[in-house]
Every structure is written in structure tokens, then in C-alpha cells.
Motif scaffolding. Structure first.
Motif, PDB file in Angstrom:
ATOM      1  N   ASP A 324       0.839  -1.205   0.000  1.00  0.00           N
ATOM      2  CA  ASP A 324       0.000   0.000   0.000  1.00  0.00           C
ATOM      3  C   ASP A 324       0.873   1.255   0.000  1.00  0.00           C
ATOM      4  O   ASP A 324       0.633   2.200  -0.766  1.00  0.00           O
ATOM      5  CB  ASP A 324      -0.935   0.012   1.217  1.00  0.00           C
ATOM      6  N   GLU A 350       2.943  -7.171  -8.977  1.00  0.00           N
ATOM      7  CA  GLU A 350       2.728  -8.550  -8.507  1.00  0.00           C
ATOM      8  C   GLU A 350       2.260  -8.564  -7.060  1.00  0.00           C
ATOM      9  O   GLU A 350       1.381  -9.359  -6.685  1.00  0.00           O
ATOM     10  CB  GLU A 350       4.016  -9.356  -8.659  1.00  0.00           C
ATOM     11  N   VAL A 353      -1.432  -7.421  -6.835  1.00  0.00           N
ATOM     12  CA  VAL A 353      -2.335  -8.507  -7.259  1.00  0.00           C
ATOM     13  C   VAL A 353      -2.448  -9.556  -6.158  1.00  0.00           C
ATOM     14  O   VAL A 353      -3.534 -10.048  -5.851  1.00  0.00           O
ATOM     15  CB  VAL A 353      -1.827  -9.147  -8.571  1.00  0.00           C
ATOM     16  N   LYS A 354      -1.327  -9.875  -5.545  1.00  0.00           N
ATOM     17  CA  LYS A 354      -1.316 -10.871  -4.470  1.00  0.00           C
ATOM     18  C   LYS A 354      -2.180 -10.416  -3.294  1.00  0.00           C
ATOM     19  O   LYS A 354      -2.831 -11.232  -2.619  1.00  0.00           O
ATOM     20  CB  LYS A 354       0.122 -11.106  -4.006  1.00  0.00           C
ATOM     21  N   LYS A 355      -2.199  -9.091  -3.062  1.00  0.00           N
ATOM     22  CA  LYS A 355      -2.995  -8.524  -1.965  1.00  0.00           C
ATOM     23  C   LYS A 355      -4.417  -8.178  -2.415  1.00  0.00           C
ATOM     24  O   LYS A 355      -5.144  -7.490  -1.697  1.00  0.00           O
ATOM     25  CB  LYS A 355      -2.308  -7.263  -1.426  1.00  0.00           C
ATOM     26  N   LYS A 356      -4.795  -8.657  -3.620  1.00  0.00           N
ATOM     27  CA  LYS A 356      -6.138  -8.426  -4.174  1.00  0.00           C
ATOM     28  C   LYS A 356      -6.404  -6.952  -4.476  1.00  0.00           C
ATOM     29  O   LYS A 356      -7.558  -6.519  -4.536  1.00  0.00           O
ATOM     30  CB  LYS A 356      -7.229  -8.949  -3.214  1.00  0.00           C
ATOM     31  N   LYS A 357      -5.335  -6.166  -4.679  1.00  0.00           N
ATOM     32  CA  LYS A 357      -5.477  -4.751  -5.032  1.00  0.00           C
ATOM     33  C   LYS A 357      -5.459  -4.647  -6.563  1.00  0.00           C
ATOM     34  O   LYS A 357      -4.568  -4.029  -7.169  1.00  0.00           O
ATOM     35  CB  LYS A 357      -4.325  -3.939  -4.425  1.00  0.00           C
ATOM     36  N   ILE A 358      -6.450  -5.270  -7.206  1.00  0.00           N
ATOM     37  CA  ILE A 358      -6.473  -5.387  -8.658  1.00  0.00           C
ATOM     38  C   ILE A 358      -6.616  -4.022  -9.336  1.00  0.00           C
ATOM     39  O   ILE A 358      -5.941  -3.736 -10.330  1.00  0.00           O
ATOM     40  CB  ILE A 358      -7.617  -6.319  -9.111  1.00  0.00           C
ATOM     41  N   LYS A 359      -7.482  -3.180  -8.799  1.00  0.00           N
ATOM     42  CA  LYS A 359      -7.701  -1.857  -9.383  1.00  0.00           C
ATOM     43  C   LYS A 359      -6.400  -1.052  -9.416  1.00  0.00           C
ATOM     44  O   LYS A 359      -6.069  -0.406 -10.423  1.00  0.00           O
ATOM     45  CB  LYS A 359      -8.764  -1.100  -8.595  1.00  0.00           C
TER      46      LYS A 359
END
Length: 403
Positions: A324, A350, A353-359
Motif C-alpha cells: 500500500d 505482482e 495482485v497478491k494482496k487483491k489490489k487489482i484496481k
């Protein structure tokens, strides 16, 4: 076709030197600012074309020309570089040695030494006087082209052929070629030769040897040279101190702080490079809170973060799992046009994405697509496919990043 169109336009601008300013022209200072943040070679050519004919001196034009050539070289557009530089030989200013030297230097920036040598050989044909200035430009081009073994040959042959006397800059370039080739012994021998011949040894020259010794792991000899520099009253500047700092950053942070304090005591102001290595040292020793204080205190210390600052801080934030914060720092880098390298930003994407922060991950890639030309982004296409990402609005475009 696009590159040819841009080159033709630039050739037209070059031959029109001295004409009145057009509505599309921009100032020199604005051009420099735009070129520093423009990575698309075609757009860089447009910027250069709009101002090149209005530069008053070779010195003021060199920066713009060099950065434009570097953008083209990074895209491996060497034929375009040749067309661009050769077009300048039609300019009436080609009979001025500093103007022609810029062309030699630019070929060197692109690693096109054969073209630089050919331009040097053409000076009589072009009606350009030849002196140690153009000789030094040729040595620079050879060094930039990483032809380190050829520099000593030129140094021996060219002065005899053209009755030139090498100056302190010539010797400095020869010494740098030895250092870049990893030959610290030859560099030290040349240093003694310069002193015996009465050639001024500048602080830059000493610092070059100092850096070479450290890089070869010869810290004892480097410290001996430093002591010698102090005894001889060499004007030890920030760059010299930074060489010592860069060879301490992987070790004891307290020792590095001592060196920075020593700089201040000597009346010198530590710069961004100094603080970058202090921050790196803290990061390597897993002292992230102290590293954060260094990063956030740059402005207070009269410094601004550069690309290395952002690359280092984002990398170690990702390594510590703080994606973050790394994302926020990335947005700061976008706002000041200091985006880190591919591997660092890939690590960030990467992690997001792993932390589900796709946006956020999508936004990072979209931002890169807007900032760099397509040929630089091929590797990112593969990353997108592997991570299953699609396009999204760019981060930081048109608004200040909220961090």
C-alpha cells in the motif's frame, strides 16, 4: 513511416536555422523541462525540432540534442540517429568547432563511435578548425561507446597526427577509460605521470580513481589516496564524499552517518545521492522506520527525490510487504516524472495482485502505457497476460496524487 516523418521534419527545422520564430516554437527552458519527462522518442523529436533552430549556442543545444539521441538509442533507432545528426552538417554553424563537437558527442551517446570518428575525420572537408576541443569530444565518444582499449590508442596517435597538445580534460578521459576498464594500476600510474608533467589533476580525476579502487575492493588503497588528497589540499567536494558513502551503504549505518556529518563539518551540503545511500543502508539493515524518516526528510534537507530514490524505496517497501505504501510512493514518482525501472514496478504490481489490489495494479500498468512508447512496453504485455490484468484509468494523470 512515423519515424521518417519526424526525422524529415527535424531536417527541415535544421536547414531553416536562423528563420523567424514560429507559433509552434517553445522556449529553451520549457523544451529542457519537457524533454526530461518525455520518453517517447517521436515526441522528443517533436520537442527538439520546435526549438533546435532557436538555440543561441552549442552549449545550450547540447543537452536537448543528447537527450533526444538517448531516447532514440534506447529504442534502437540508430538509422534515425544518423539521419538526425548528419542533417546538422548542412547547417552553416558546422564550421564552428563547438557545434561539430556536439555531433561527435551525440554519436558517442548512442554508442556509434565509427560515426563519431568519421565526423572527426571530416573536419577539414567541412571547413571546421580542429583543436584539443574536438579531440576531447572524440575521446568522450570513444569512452561512452565503451571502447576503453581504443582510448589510449587515440590518445597516442591523434595529437601526433594533428599536432595537438592533450590538456587536463584529455588526460582525465584517458584515466577514466582505464578506470572503466577496471585497470586501477594504470590509472594510478597515469595520475603520477600527470603530476610529474605538471598537468592539473582535478578533483573529478581523483574521485574517478577513488571510485575505481573501491569498486575493485581495494578499500585500503582508496583510503590511502583519500589521505593523499587531503594532504595535497584537493578541494574535496560532495561527489568525492559520495564515493566514500556509496562504499559504506551496505555496512554500518552509523559509519555512513558519520561521513555525512563529516561533509557538513567541511562546509558541504549532502545531496540526494548522499541521502539515497543512507536510506538504502537503513533498508539493508531492516531499519525501515529510519529509512522512512530519511525519505520524508529530503525536502527539509533541501533535496528532491530522484529516480533512484523512488526505485530504492519502492523496492524495499515491497520486500517488506508494505505494498500500500509502495503504491503511494509510486504515485509520487509519477507526479514528478521519476518512474522506477521495470523490475521494481513489476514487483509492485505482482504484490498488489497478491494482496487483491487489482484496481491499483491495473492503474499502475495503464499509467506506464501512457508514459512510455510501445516498444518499451512489450514486456508489460506479458506481465498483464500472466496476471490477468486489463486496461484501467492511469494513476496521477491530470491530478495530484493523494498520498
Amino acid at each position: 513511416m512515423t519515424s521518417l516523418r519526424h526525422i524529415r521534419r527535424l531536417c527541415t527545422a535544421t536547414t531553416a536555422a536562423g528563420s523567424s520564430t514560429t507559433a509552434s516554437s517553445i522556449s529553451v527552458s520549457k523544451a529542457k523541462s519537457k524533454l526530461r519527462s518525455e520518453f517517447d522518442p517521436d515526441k522528443a523529436l517533436d520537442i527538439y525540432a520546435s526549438v533546435s533552430k532557436h538555440y543561441a549556442s552549442p552549449v545550450s543545444s547540447r543537452y536537448a540534442q543528447d537527450i533526444t539521441v538517448r531516447r532514440l538509442a534506447k529504442s534502437k533507432r540508430f538509422s534515425d540517429i544518423e539521419t538526425l545528426i548528419e542533417s546538422h552538417k548542412n547547417d552553416p554553424k558546422i564550421t564552428q568547432e563547438p557545434y561539430l563537437c556536439n555531433l561527435i558527442r551525440s554519436y558517442g551517446q548512442a554508442g556509434m563511435f565509427d560515426h563519431a570518428m568519421r565526423t572527426f575525420d571530416q573536419m577539414d572537408e567541412l571547413g571546421t578548425p580542429r583543436s584539443v576541443i574536438s579531440f576531447n569530444a572524440l575521446l568522450f565518444a570513444c569512452t561512452r561507446s565503451r571502447l576503453y582499449d581504443k582510448v589510449p590508442i587515440l590518445f597516442d596517435e591523434i595529437p601526433i597526427k594533428y599536432n595537438l597538445s592533450p590538456d587536463k580534460i584529455s588526460y582525465g578521459l584517458l584515466l577514466k577509460s582505464h578506470c572503466d576498464a577496471g585497470s586501477s594500476d594504470k590509472a594510478l600510474e597515469l595520475l603520477n605521470e600527470m603530476e610529474n608533467k605538471g598537468v592539473e589533476v582535478t578533483t573529478v580525476t581523483y574521485t574517478t580513481v577513488l571510485n575505481c579502487l573501491y569498486k575493485q575492493g581495494n578499500a585500503e588503497e582508496a583510503e590511502r589516496l583519500w589521505t593523499e588528497m587531503e594532504k595535497k589540499g584537493v578541494d574535496l567536494d560532495v561527489a568525492a564524499y559520495n564515493v566514500r558513502i556509496t562504499n559504506t551503504y551496505g555496512g554500518d549505518p552509523e559509519r555512513l552517518k558519520e561521513l555525512i556529518d563529516e561533509m557538513r563539518d567541511a562546509g558541504l551540503k549532502p545531496d540526494t545521492i548522499s541521502y539515497n545511500f543512507l536510506m538504502t543502508c537503513y533498508c539493508k539493515n531492516e531499519m525501515m522506520d529510519k529509512a522512512k524518516k530519511v525519505y520524508e526528510g529530503l525536502e527539509e534537507n533541501g533535496c528532491s527525490p530522484n529516480a533512484t530514490t523512488f526505485r530504492t524505496w519502492i523496492y524495499y517497501l515491497c520486500r517488506s510487504g508494505n505494498f500500500d505504501k509502495a503504491y503511494k510512493v509510486f504515485k509520487e514518482s509519477v507526479m514528478v516524472h521519476k518512474i522506477p525501472d521495470f523490475n521494481t514496478v513489476k514487483l509492485l504490481v505482482e504484490g498488489l495482485v497478491k494482496k487483491k489490489k487489482i484496481k491499483e495494479a491495473k492503474g499502475v500498468i495503464r499509467t506506464l502505457k501512457k508514459k512510455f512508447p510501445p516498444n518499451v512496453l512489450r514486456a508489460w504485455k506479458k506481465v498483464e497476460e500472466e496476471l490477468g490484468l486489463v486496461s484501467a484509468p492511469a494513476v496521477g494523470d491530470g491530478q495530484k496524487a493523494r498520498v
